[in-house]
Enzyme design. Structure first.
Site, PDB file in Angstrom:
ATOM      1  CG  HIS A  15       7.848   4.960  -3.400  1.00 43.25           C
ATOM      2  ND1 HIS A  15       7.703   5.996  -2.813  1.00 43.25           N
ATOM      3  CD2 HIS A  15       8.823   4.197  -2.899  1.00 43.25           C
ATOM      4  CE1 HIS A  15       8.801   6.186  -2.030  1.00 43.25           C
ATOM      5  NE2 HIS A  15       9.516   5.149  -1.930  1.00 43.25           N
ATOM      6  CG  ASP A  22       8.712   5.479  -7.202  1.00 39.38           C
ATOM      7  OD1 ASP A  22       7.885   6.432  -7.243  1.00 39.38           O
ATOM      8  OD2 ASP A  22       8.481   4.372  -7.522  1.00 39.38           O
ATOM      9  CG  HIS A  71     -13.753   2.325  11.462  1.00 40.15           C
ATOM     10  ND1 HIS A  71     -13.874   1.005  10.905  1.00 40.15           N
ATOM     11  CD2 HIS A  71     -13.067   3.160  11.474  1.00 40.15           C
ATOM     12  CE1 HIS A  71     -12.791   1.349   9.832  1.00 40.15           C
ATOM     13  NE2 HIS A  71     -12.286   2.623  10.014  1.00 40.15           N
ATOM     14  CE1 TYR A  95       1.536  18.647   5.738  1.00 41.02           C
ATOM     15  CE2 TYR A  95       0.927  17.724   3.497  1.00 41.02           C
ATOM     16  CZ  TYR A  95       1.431  17.644   4.892  1.00 41.02           C
ATOM     17  OH  TYR A  95       2.104  16.425   5.223  1.00 41.02           O
ATOM     18  CD  GLU A 141      11.048   3.280 -14.961  1.00 40.08           C
ATOM     19  OE1 GLU A 141      10.837   2.976 -16.091  1.00 40.08           O
ATOM     20  OE2 GLU A 141      10.775   2.308 -14.010  1.00 40.08           O
TER      21      GLU A 141
END
Length: 381
Positions: A93, A98, A233, A289, A359
């Site tokens: 995340h 999260d 690539h 988007y 948090e």
């Protein structure tokens, strides 16, 4: 309930979800976890977009206001050193989803402690924001329209702002985006006999040079636009003329006319290099988007209830977000919530394997949503 009492709840939610990062629509563990918490908090989750959920808190009136969190992670190998690191190798995340889920789940729990609401509140847990755009799928189901959603809000964690500061923009916030793939097919040969081959790598570099000229020579330098080749690539060995080359890129801009001009020029460059080099060039472009454009009056209403030191006005960002699909039909505001903390080393950008945050900032997000309840006249303490 006081919002600060939710700290342990949102901390544990975030860390539980951080350990089980999953990709796109394939979110069985994440989806089950979110559903269990919603049931625990007294909701009856409604399945949407395969692994997403809608939770509804009914109000006295039919009109509804929605709040959205995205659920998917990235294919990034974590390097945060935290005690709750990803248990899924090569997945993380790294974009804060999260935290977004933990914030909205904490808000869901908080809503249940309030008195009767004037309007209905709809909570949207959406898969596949990173790709291919779960918001579009949800909008196509008509479920939010069926709940009479009028306005929608979303928050994204953002290390580019100081911890706890809200980033707001009246109007454009995030760019329109598109993705393109270019396959160059030449003819391989020994490097000592290059005349027997057709160098796909050389043709690819000519295309890349031409793409840089789109911005520097064919577009207004005052218009914001990005055309980036992210991967290339090609080739097999140092002594072989490359027979094939494959590159992937992205387009970012706010202006539909510029977006179309970039697409047109990409096609012309590929056609021209094909004629000059003799290699076959195949171009594939996917419109991704739309731009995130906030409703100016809704932003003004939020600013009116916040102290001036609580927010910053942001310049438009060349990031993209599928929240824009909701804004095509509903009035909406997408906001950035600062997580930057230099003292703890938490300044790494979104999508970095080092991205982390405290948090406690999620409580600030719940406070903002609580203030929006008052702005929308849904609930007043």
């Amino acid at each position: 309930m006081k919002i600060e009492e939710l700290y342990e709840t949102v901390r544990d939610l975030r860390r539980d979800l951080h350990r089980i990062p999953e990709i796109s629509f394939e979110l069985p563990l994440t989806s089950a976890y979110v559903r269990e918490r919603l049931l625990e908090y007294g909701y009856e989750p409604i399945s949407v977009a395969g692994t997403g959920w809608i939770a509804v808190h009914p109000g006295k009136r039919q009109e509804a206001v929605a709040f959205r969190a995205d659920m998917d992670a990235l294919e990034v190998t974590e390097d945060t050193g935290g005690g709750f690191s990803s248990l899924h190798a090569g997945r993380m995340h790294a974009c804060g989803h999260d935290g977004h889920m933990a914030l909205l789940l904490g808000f869901a729990k908080y809503l249940k402690t309030l008195g009767p609401l004037e309007k209905t509140v709809v909570l949207v847990f959406q898969p596949a924001e990173e790709s291919p755009g779960g918001a579009r799928i949800i909008m196509e189901t008509g479920i939010l329209q069926g709940f009479h959603v009028e306005n929608i809000y979303g928050i994204h964690l953002y290390p580019g702002l100081p911890e706890g500061i809200l980033g707001l923009a009246r109007g454009p916030l995030m760019a329109r985006s598109g993705e393109f793939d270019i396959l160059v097919e030449g003819v391989s040969s020994h490097a000592g006999q290059p005349q027997l081959g057709t160098d796909a790598l050389l043709a690819a570099t000519q295309i890349i040079t031409g793409i840089q000229n789109i911005i520097s020579r064919y577009l207004d330098p005052l218009e914001p636009v990005v055309v980036n080749i992210g991967t290339l690539h090609a080739g097999e060995a140092r002594n072989i003329v490359a027979g094939k080359a494959f590159m992937k890129g992205t387009i970012r801009t706010f202006d539909d006319g510029i977006y179309l001009r970039v697409k047109e020029n990409l096609g012309k460059i590929c056609e021209g290099v094909e004629k000059i080099s003799g290699a076959k060039v195949s171009l594939s472009i996917r419109d991704f988007y739309p731009p995130v454009i906030n409703d100016p009056q809704m932003v003004e209403n939020i600013m009116a209830v916040l102290p001036s030191e609580a927010y910053q006005i942001l310049k438009p960002l060349m990031l993209s977000e599928d929240f824009s699909f909701y804004q095509k039909e509903f009035r909406g505001v997408f906001m950035m919530l600062g997580t930057g903390n230099p003292d703890r080393g938490w300044t790494h950008p979104l999508h970095s394997r080092h991205f982390n945050f405290d948090e406690k900032v999620l409580l600030r997000g719940i406070e903002v949503y609580s203030e929006i309840l008052q702005v929308e006249k849904i609930w007043c303490p």
